[in-house]
Design a protein around this motif. Structure first.
Motif, PDB file in Angstrom:
ATOM      1  N   GLN A 258       0.807  -1.214   0.000  1.00  0.00           N
ATOM      2  CA  GLN A 258       0.000   0.000   0.000  1.00  0.00           C
ATOM      3  C   GLN A 258       0.844   1.270   0.000  1.00  0.00           C
ATOM      4  O   GLN A 258       0.454   2.281  -0.588  1.00  0.00           O
ATOM      5  N   LEU A 259       2.009   1.233   0.635  1.00  0.00           N
ATOM      6  CA  LEU A 259       2.878   2.418   0.639  1.00  0.00           C
ATOM      7  C   LEU A 259       3.383   2.736  -0.766  1.00  0.00           C
ATOM      8  O   LEU A 259       3.399   3.904  -1.175  1.00  0.00           O
ATOM      9  N   LEU A 260       3.795   1.712  -1.512  1.00  0.00           N
ATOM     10  CA  LEU A 260       4.242   1.935  -2.895  1.00  0.00           C
ATOM     11  C   LEU A 260       3.091   2.446  -3.758  1.00  0.00           C
ATOM     12  O   LEU A 260       3.262   3.377  -4.545  1.00  0.00           O
ATOM     13  N   ALA A 261       1.929   1.840  -3.608  1.00  0.00           N
ATOM     14  CA  ALA A 261       0.768   2.275  -4.384  1.00  0.00           C
ATOM     15  C   ALA A 261       0.440   3.734  -4.063  1.00  0.00           C
ATOM     16  O   ALA A 261       0.136   4.522  -4.963  1.00  0.00           O
ATOM     17  N   GLY A 262       0.536   4.103  -2.798  1.00  0.00           N
ATOM     18  CA  GLY A 262       0.282   5.486  -2.406  1.00  0.00           C
ATOM     19  C   GLY A 262       1.340   6.439  -2.932  1.00  0.00           C
ATOM     20  O   GLY A 262       1.036   7.548  -3.366  1.00  0.00           O
ATOM     21  N   GLU A 263       2.591   6.012  -2.884  1.00  0.00           N
ATOM     22  CA  GLU A 263       3.697   6.854  -3.358  1.00  0.00           C
ATOM     23  C   GLU A 263       3.526   7.233  -4.823  1.00  0.00           C
ATOM     24  O   GLU A 263       3.866   8.336  -5.237  1.00  0.00           O
ATOM     25  N   PHE A 264       2.973   6.309  -5.612  1.00  0.00           N
ATOM     26  CA  PHE A 264       2.779   6.565  -7.040  1.00  0.00           C
ATOM     27  C   PHE A 264       1.343   6.953  -7.375  1.00  0.00           C
ATOM     28  O   PHE A 264       0.964   6.985  -8.546  1.00  0.00           O
ATOM     29  N   ASN A 265       0.562   7.255  -6.329  1.00  0.00           N
ATOM     30  CA  ASN A 265      -0.804   7.746  -6.512  1.00  0.00           C
ATOM     31  C   ASN A 265      -1.648   6.806  -7.367  1.00  0.00           C
ATOM     32  O   ASN A 265      -2.372   7.242  -8.261  1.00  0.00           O
ATOM     33  N   ILE A 266      -1.531   5.513  -7.100  1.00  0.00           N
ATOM     34  CA  ILE A 266      -2.303   4.518  -7.841  1.00  0.00           C
ATOM     35  C   ILE A 266      -3.743   4.554  -7.328  1.00  0.00           C
ATOM     36  O   ILE A 266      -4.002   4.282  -6.166  1.00  0.00           O
ATOM     37  N   ARG A 267      -4.660   4.914  -8.201  1.00  0.00           N
ATOM     38  CA  ARG A 267      -6.073   5.039  -7.837  1.00  0.00           C
ATOM     39  C   ARG A 267      -6.947   3.999  -8.520  1.00  0.00           C
ATOM     40  O   ARG A 267      -8.095   3.819  -8.157  1.00  0.00           O
ATOM     41  N   SER A 268      -6.400   3.365  -9.556  1.00  0.00           N
ATOM     42  CA  SER A 268      -7.151   2.380 -10.325  1.00  0.00           C
ATOM     43  C   SER A 268      -6.182   1.290 -10.748  1.00  0.00           C
ATOM     44  O   SER A 268      -5.028   1.572 -11.067  1.00  0.00           O
ATOM     45  N   ILE A 269      -6.662   0.063 -10.724  1.00  0.00           N
ATOM     46  CA  ILE A 269      -5.813  -1.054 -11.136  1.00  0.00           C
ATOM     47  C   ILE A 269      -6.545  -1.880 -12.178  1.00  0.00           C
ATOM     48  O   ILE A 269      -7.777  -1.900 -12.179  1.00  0.00           O
ATOM     49  N   PRO A 270      -5.792  -2.542 -13.047  1.00  0.00           N
ATOM     50  CA  PRO A 270      -4.340  -2.521 -13.117  1.00  0.00           C
ATOM     51  C   PRO A 270      -3.825  -1.170 -13.601  1.00  0.00           C
ATOM     52  O   PRO A 270      -4.507  -0.465 -14.341  1.00  0.00           O
ATOM     53  N   THR A 271      -2.630  -0.832 -13.168  1.00  0.00           N
ATOM     54  CA  THR A 271      -1.908   0.325 -13.689  1.00  0.00           C
ATOM     55  C   THR A 271      -0.555  -0.168 -14.170  1.00  0.00           C
ATOM     56  O   THR A 271       0.127  -0.910 -13.455  1.00  0.00           O
ATOM     57  N   VAL A 272      -0.197   0.236 -15.376  1.00  0.00           N
ATOM     58  CA  VAL A 272       1.097  -0.115 -15.949  1.00  0.00           C
ATOM     59  C   VAL A 272       1.993   1.114 -15.854  1.00  0.00           C
ATOM     60  O   VAL A 272       1.570   2.221 -16.180  1.00  0.00           O
TER      61      VAL A 272
END
Length: 121
Positions: free
Chosen positions: A61-75
């Motif tokens: 979750q920290l990595l996802a937050g760091e890159f502002n991932i809001r929707s998956i999948p994200t490439v």
């Protein structure tokens, strides 16, 4: 080479150096992620010179937050430690191959100069 599991502990080592790293932010409960996974794996077998990493957004979750991932999948594509592409949504195999060719063709001197210019604003 196939795909590798990316965690907060190995992210910098995996994506921070020279070369191309393609990242798939995904989760087990996500149907589009499960559809895209085999495509990502298949393309990874064709390009042993590229690191293909999978980031489980539930576990990282920290990595996802760091890159502002809001929707998956994200490439995400990283070249020489610089994020050069990020897009939510599963890509068809042909589009993923096209992305790889575009990332290979980048003039990284220009990309790094543009990144530095934007960070100074």
């Amino acid at each position: 080479m196939g795909t590798v599991t990316i965690t907060a502990e190995n992210f910098a080592e995996t994506a921070g150096g020279e070369g191309i790293t393609l990242l798939d932010f995904w989760a087990t409960w996500c149907p589009p992620c499960r559809q895209f996974g085999p495509i990502f794996e298949r393309v990874s077998e064709k390009h042993p010179d590229i690191t293909f990493g999978k980031i489980d957004t539930d576990a990282e979750q920290l990595l996802a937050g760091e890159f502002n991932i809001r929707s998956i999948p994200t490439v995400m594509a990283v070249r020489d430690g610089v994020v050069v592409f990020q897009q939510a949504g599963a890509l068809p195999e042909r589009a993923l191959e096209s992305l790889i060719e575009q990332v290979r063709g980048l003039d990284m001197t220009e990309v790094k100069a543009n990144a530095e210019e934007h960070s100074n604003k």
